[in-house]
Design an enzyme around this catalytic site. Sequence first.
Site, short mmCIF file in Angstrom:
data_model
loop_
_atom_site.label_atom_id
_atom_site.label_comp_id
_atom_site.label_asym_id
_atom_site.label_seq_id
_atom_site.Cartn_x
_atom_site.Cartn_y
_atom_site.Cartn_z
N LYS A 174 -13.85 70.24 -16.46
CA LYS A 174 -12.82 69.93 -17.47
C LYS A 174 -11.55 70.64 -17.02
O LYS A 174 -11.32 71.80 -17.36
CB LYS A 174 -13.28 70.42 -18.85
N GLY A 227 -8.98 80.96 -17.41
CA GLY A 227 -7.94 80.66 -18.39
C GLY A 227 -7.54 81.91 -19.13
O GLY A 227 -7.76 83.03 -18.66
N THR A 231 -8.89 82.28 -25.13
CA THR A 231 -9.81 81.15 -24.95
C THR A 231 -11.15 81.67 -24.43
O THR A 231 -12.22 81.21 -24.85
CB THR A 231 -9.25 80.11 -23.96
N GLU A 249 -12.78 84.30 -15.81
CA GLU A 249 -11.60 84.81 -15.09
C GLU A 249 -10.44 84.65 -16.04
O GLU A 249 -9.99 83.53 -16.30
CB GLU A 249 -11.35 83.98 -13.82
N CYS A 283 -1.92 84.20 -12.46
CA CYS A 283 -2.55 85.32 -13.17
C CYS A 283 -2.35 86.63 -12.41
O CYS A 283 -2.44 87.70 -12.99
CB CYS A 283 -4.04 85.04 -13.34
N GLU A 387 0.60 89.34 -21.93
CA GLU A 387 0.80 88.47 -20.77
C GLU A 387 1.86 87.41 -21.12
O GLU A 387 1.67 86.64 -22.06
CB GLU A 387 -0.52 87.77 -20.41
P1 NDP Z 1 -6.19 78.28 -21.47
O1 NDP Z 1 -7.11 79.38 -21.82
O2 NDP Z 1 -5.31 77.75 -22.54
O3 NDP Z 1 -6.98 77.02 -20.91
C1 NDP Z 1 -7.84 77.08 -19.80
C2 NDP Z 1 -8.80 75.91 -19.85
O4 NDP Z 1 -9.65 76.06 -20.99
C3 NDP Z 1 -8.10 74.56 -20.04
O5 NDP Z 1 -8.81 73.57 -19.34
C4 NDP Z 1 -8.20 74.37 -21.54
O6 NDP Z 1 -8.08 73.02 -21.91
C5 NDP Z 1 -9.59 74.90 -21.80
N1 NDP Z 1 -9.85 75.28 -23.20
C6 NDP Z 1 -8.96 75.61 -24.17
N2 NDP Z 1 -9.61 75.88 -25.33
C7 NDP Z 1 -10.94 75.72 -25.09
C8 NDP Z 1 -12.12 75.82 -25.89
N3 NDP Z 1 -12.07 76.17 -27.17
N4 NDP Z 1 -13.31 75.57 -25.30
C9 NDP Z 1 -13.39 75.22 -24.01
N5 NDP Z 1 -12.29 75.09 -23.20
C10 NDP Z 1 -11.09 75.34 -23.73
O7 NDP Z 1 -5.35 78.79 -20.22
P2 NDP Z 1 -4.13 78.07 -19.54
O8 NDP Z 1 -4.55 76.72 -19.07
O9 NDP Z 1 -2.95 78.21 -20.43
O10 NDP Z 1 -3.94 78.98 -18.23
C11 NDP Z 1 -3.22 80.15 -18.21
C12 NDP Z 1 -4.12 81.36 -18.37
O11 NDP Z 1 -5.10 81.37 -17.36
C13 NDP Z 1 -3.37 82.66 -18.22
O12 NDP Z 1 -3.80 83.56 -19.20
C14 NDP Z 1 -3.79 83.16 -16.85
O13 NDP Z 1 -3.71 84.55 -16.68
C15 NDP Z 1 -5.20 82.67 -16.79
N6 NDP Z 1 -5.63 82.58 -15.40
C16 NDP Z 1 -6.54 83.50 -14.93
C17 NDP Z 1 -6.92 83.50 -13.60
C18 NDP Z 1 -7.90 84.48 -13.05
O14 NDP Z 1 -8.36 84.28 -11.94
N7 NDP Z 1 -8.24 85.53 -13.76
C19 NDP Z 1 -6.35 82.51 -12.65
C20 NDP Z 1 -5.42 81.60 -13.26
C21 NDP Z 1 -5.08 81.64 -14.58
P3 NDP Z 1 -6.65 72.39 -22.36
O15 NDP Z 1 -5.59 73.23 -21.77
O16 NDP Z 1 -6.70 71.05 -21.79
O17 NDP Z 1 -6.64 72.41 -23.85
#
Ligand code: NDP
Length: 483
Positions: A174, A227, A231, A249, A283, A387
């Site tokens: 997803k 993400g 979340t 992550e 990130c 962040e």
């Molecule tokens: P989100 O947490 O908003 O979303 C990440 C993914 O989770 C998306 O596909 C999103 O879908 C999905 N998602 C959202 N809500 C749910 C739920 N309740 N259940 C299951 N899946 C869900 O992150 P962002 O996309 O905004 O990405 C940015 C974040 O990711 C930053 O905090 C960044 O630091 C972190 N990140 C961490 C990394 C690491 O390696 N530690 C690397 C890269 C990013 P949708 O968006 O389609 O709603």
Amino acid sequence: MTEISTVENFIDGEFMPASRFLDSYDPSVGEVWARIPASGKHEVDLAVAAAKRAFPIWSSKSPSERAKVMNKIADLIEENLDELAKMESKDQGKPVWLARAVDIPRAVHNFRFYASSILHTRNSSTILDVGATNYTMHMPIGVAGLISPWNLPLYLLTFKIAPCIAYGNTCVCKPSEMTSVTSWMIAKLLVKAGLPNGVVNMVFGDGPEAGSAIVEHPDVPLVSFTGGTETGKKIMALASPLCKKLSLELGGKNAALVFDDVDLDEVIPTMVKSGFMNQGEICLCMSRIFVQESIFENFVNKYVNSARNMLVGPPSEASSKLGALISKEHLNKVKGYVALSVEEGGMIHCGEGVDEICLPQKYENGYYMLPTVITGLGPNSRCMQEEIFGPVVCIAPFTTEEDAIEKANSVKFGLSACVWTNDVRRTHHVSQRLQVGTVWVNCWMVRDLNMPFGGMKASGIGREGVNDSIEFFTEAKCICIKY
Ligand code: NDP
């Protein structure tokens, strides 16, 4: 008027038209450029069933058979590098050159690296005095749920798919609803590469509906998520009643520590890149910089000059160092932090509110923001603690090594840090005491997939990297034979 693409779910090797859609925006111009399926439980059920059917077939293939298909996928991504880079840039807003130089080559590397690693995996064994031998096996687990964010769409999605299928699992992915088009293109390449039906499935839609349906599905025993931390907490809560294996992550608020023995002209170009690459939407970006007080003023002047020279512009232009941020909402959130920093006593040296952004007319509705540098914030201010995930860097002074370490560790996150020094003793002393998963000394974003990658504290649970991926995507089994 741009032609609007219509994305389809990829289930059991077939592209399935959807009945409900979400709009996907091209951040560079602020216009809808694609419609993506608004999938939910029904589509997830179909995808999980397909992945479950494919599991016995895929997991019984030899490592070399799996490696052959994975290498073919890598070759196809490489052959389509230009097109994929353009698509990812339209999906996410980053400069095309960056997608070409970093994201797509890393996607190729992810497949090649794990394809190669499964040919070299060794199991351990022991011989006991009682006349018995133990040996271990790593068994693939089943259907994995792979949920990825928008900031490095292909880089991160393929960093999950590659180890997952290399070790014999199947998956339902997803990708972020905001960057689904690029993942859909990858699905087409999977078919071309001859990956058996159902091994990789992609369900597009938003997180709360499609994402949580994957996490809650009883036939998905492991979930790898990248993400935001909030979340991640929700996913943990959904997965824990079913005792699922989880890799999280999550977010970061990374600190760079700059000591007075460095040559500023030498280190600043990489430091500026580490603050603003991909519009600061990585990130691992260094969003806090702590500088030894004796060189603080000089550092700020040089850093600000360099940040000001980073051109923000259309992602298609080779001269654009930064493209557009992912969405209007995100842009407003990042700008909101800059406004908050002023209320918190900060001083803005360049960027938002200080300098003018200049864009060709076609791009005026895109989500652009200048690299912004702030000083004067207290360690507990929200801008120093939360962040922001945009082109905003906060700089503050430190006095001693102890002070630098304490300041770097004073946030809830623990993803990565940079140490800039030429002192060997300090390199080890400081690096070992930073509460983060990765420390870079005199460099940034230099990665070896053999090494563990992940976060401490609120930045995550688990590690990625070859040994850790084996642990996550397989179950170790011990067989004891008495003779
Ligand atoms: P989100 O947490 O908003 O979303 C990440 C993914 O989770 C998306 O596909 C999103 O879908 C999905 N998602 C959202 N809500 C749910 C739920 N309740 N259940 C299951 N899946 C869900 O992150 P962002 O996309 O905004 O990405 C940015 C974040 O990711 C930053 O905090 C960044 O630091 C972190 N990140 C961490 C990394 C690491 O390696 N530690 C690397 C890269 C990013 P949708 O968006 O389609 O709603």
